[in-house]
Design a protein around this motif. Structure first.
Motif, PDB file in Angstrom:
ATOM      1  N   SER A  52       0.855  -1.192   0.000  1.00  0.00           N
ATOM      2  CA  SER A  52       0.000   0.000   0.000  1.00  0.00           C
ATOM      3  C   SER A  52       0.888   1.238   0.000  1.00  0.00           C
ATOM      4  CB  SER A  52      -0.841   0.061   1.274  1.00  0.00           C
ATOM      5  OG  SER A  52      -1.736  -0.989   1.347  1.00  0.00           O
ATOM      6  N   GLY A  81       2.020   5.007   5.080  1.00  0.00           N
ATOM      7  CA  GLY A  81       1.267   5.740   6.114  1.00  0.00           C
ATOM      8  C   GLY A  81      -0.034   6.326   5.599  1.00  0.00           C
ATOM      9  N   THR A  97      -2.332   8.256   1.050  1.00  0.00           N
ATOM     10  CA  THR A  97      -3.540   8.365   0.211  1.00  0.00           C
ATOM     11  C   THR A  97      -4.442   9.481   0.731  1.00  0.00           C
ATOM     12  OG1 THR A  97      -3.334   5.998  -0.162  1.00  0.00           O
ATOM     13  CG2 THR A  97      -5.402   7.006  -0.841  1.00  0.00           C
TER      14      THR A  97
HETATM   15 MG    MG Z   1      -3.635   2.929   2.849  1.00  0.00          MG
END
Ligand code: MG
Ligand code: ASP
Length: 407
Positions: free
Chosen positions: A41, A44, A47
């Motif tokens: 991902s 931290g 996004t």
């Molecule tokens: Mg995320």
């Protein structure tokens, strides 16, 4: 030689030290004699930060550009992790979702994975690389990059594991697995060793935030076992698998698996004269406005009045009010909203086989002096809407009442 897909969430790659820790972990997995594909991902809160940044430029940007922006977060993680693995002396190569052959539907923001063509990933594995793939992103038929919805990296990992016929799919995060209740609230909550796909879906839908629901649905569809575990410990986590497998191994003979809860609920009540079509009107308007309705109840035909109550996530209250105000004036209805309710649920396959579980839920809440405002059930879940101030007590009492606490 086994093929393992390892997925690391944002908190596992939040800074340079953590990225190095993850690099050491994936190298160790390779050294154990496995082929390793890693999905990551964005680091931290990247996004969320990207969303805030775009809000400052345009509140309604073209969806294509928003996805182009959000996809950059995961690209930071793949490249840095590949560098870290390299520095430690192993071969690694990063790939974007499109490079990894992840093909999705056209819609931006919440694209659906249609197909994975994993030749590129296989070739890189054959060249002895650890292959590091960006989660959350795919290629649509227009040739644009799209994103898969919040938390979508779990889905990338599961779908890739299915496409590559992986022997194992491990999802790493900063928690040790799935717990019988939120361990920050219930001090003696227990880590669950094994949970069925359906129980996991009910837990996630009722407030437990461990795995993205869509990823569990795909794992269930293809019978892929998921191991949810912590990046920062070697302990076994929770295996998400089929009910039959759990029964066969005779693992976990609890009637109830967990007590998830959701504090962010609000309840609307609409009182109107009993007019045909009002229910359809309310919920079609809510759907059009993107308001996700949860529990619904209707009391019809009392004094020629009908009372329709339903719950929504608290963040949708404003949107729901806009729709209901219009309906109130069209149908001469009165609308009330209680923004201080919460949902507590009891999840377990035992509910469908043991009628006493249902009775016990209500007995426990009654003995604890907790009022229930609404109830909804599925085959393996009982949910109650209660006053927000009672919810933590309800969770604790149900947890204890069903013997879920650590022995
Ligand atoms: Mg995320
Ligand atoms: N970075 C994306 C998000 O925060 C995807 C993910 O974390 O799974 O939603």
């Amino acid at each position: 030689m086994s093929l393992v897909v390892m997925k690391f969430g944002g908190s596992s790659v939040a800074d340079a030290n953590k990225i190095k820790q993850v690099a050491a972990k994936v190298i160790a997995k390779k050294n154990d004699g496995n082929k390793v594909v890693v999905v990551v991902s964005a680091p931290g809160d990247t996004t969320d930060d990207l969303i805030k940044m775009s809000d400052k430029i345009a509140l309604n940007p073209p969806a294509r550009e928003k996805d182009m922006l959000l996809a950059t977060g995961e690209m930071v993680s793949i490249s840095l992790l590949a560098m870290a693995v390299n520095v430690m002396g192993e071969k690694a190569v990063s790939m974007t979702g499109p490079q990894a052959g992840i093909l999705a539907s056209e819609n931006y923001g919440c694209a659906k994975i249609k197909k994975i063509v994993p030749h590129g990933v296989r070739d890189k594995l054959a060249e002895n690389n650890i292959v590091i793939v960006a989660g959350f992103q795919a290629l649509n038929p227009k040739g644009d990059i799209t994103t898969l919805g919040r938390g979508g990296s779990d889905l990338t990992a599961v779908a890739l594991a299915v496409a590559l016929e992986a022997d194992m799919c491990e999802i790493y995060s900063d928690v040790e697995g799935v717990y019988t209740a939120d361990p920050r609230v219930v001090k003696d909550a227990r880590k669950i060793d094994c949970i069925s796909y359906d129980e996991m879906l009910e837990m996630a839908g009722s407030g437990a935030q461990v795995l993205q629901s869509r990823s569990v649905e795909v794992a269930k569809k293809f019978g892929l076992e998921i191991h949810s575990r912590s990046t920062f410990s070697e302990n076994q986590g929770t295996v998400i698998t089929s009910e039959e497998k759990i029964r066969r191994k005779n693992m976990e003979s609890f009637l109830v698996s967990g007590i998830p809860f959701d504090k962010e609920q609000a309840k609307f009540s609409i009182t109107a004269s009993d007019t045909a079509g009002i229910v359809a009107k309310i919920f079609s308007q809510c759907a059009k406005a993107g308001v996700k309705v949860d529990i619904i109840s209707q009391l019809a035909g009392v004094d020629k009045k009908t009372v329709i109550s339903f719950t929504v996530n608290r963040q949708d209250v404003r949107k729901a009010w806009e729709q209901l105000n219009r309906i109130a004036s069209d149908y001469k209805a009165s609308v009330l909203c209680n923004e201080h309710v919460a949902k507590v649920s009891v999840v377990g396959t035992g509910i469908k086989t043991n009628a006493e579980v249902t009775a016990r839920v209500f007995e426990i809440l009654h003995k604890s002096g907790i009022d229930i405002e609404m109830i909804s059930t599925s085959e393996i879940r009982i949910s109650c809407i209660v006053n927000e101030r009672d919810v933590l007590k309800a969770v604790e009492e149900l947890h204890r009442g069903f013997g879920l606490s650590r022995q």
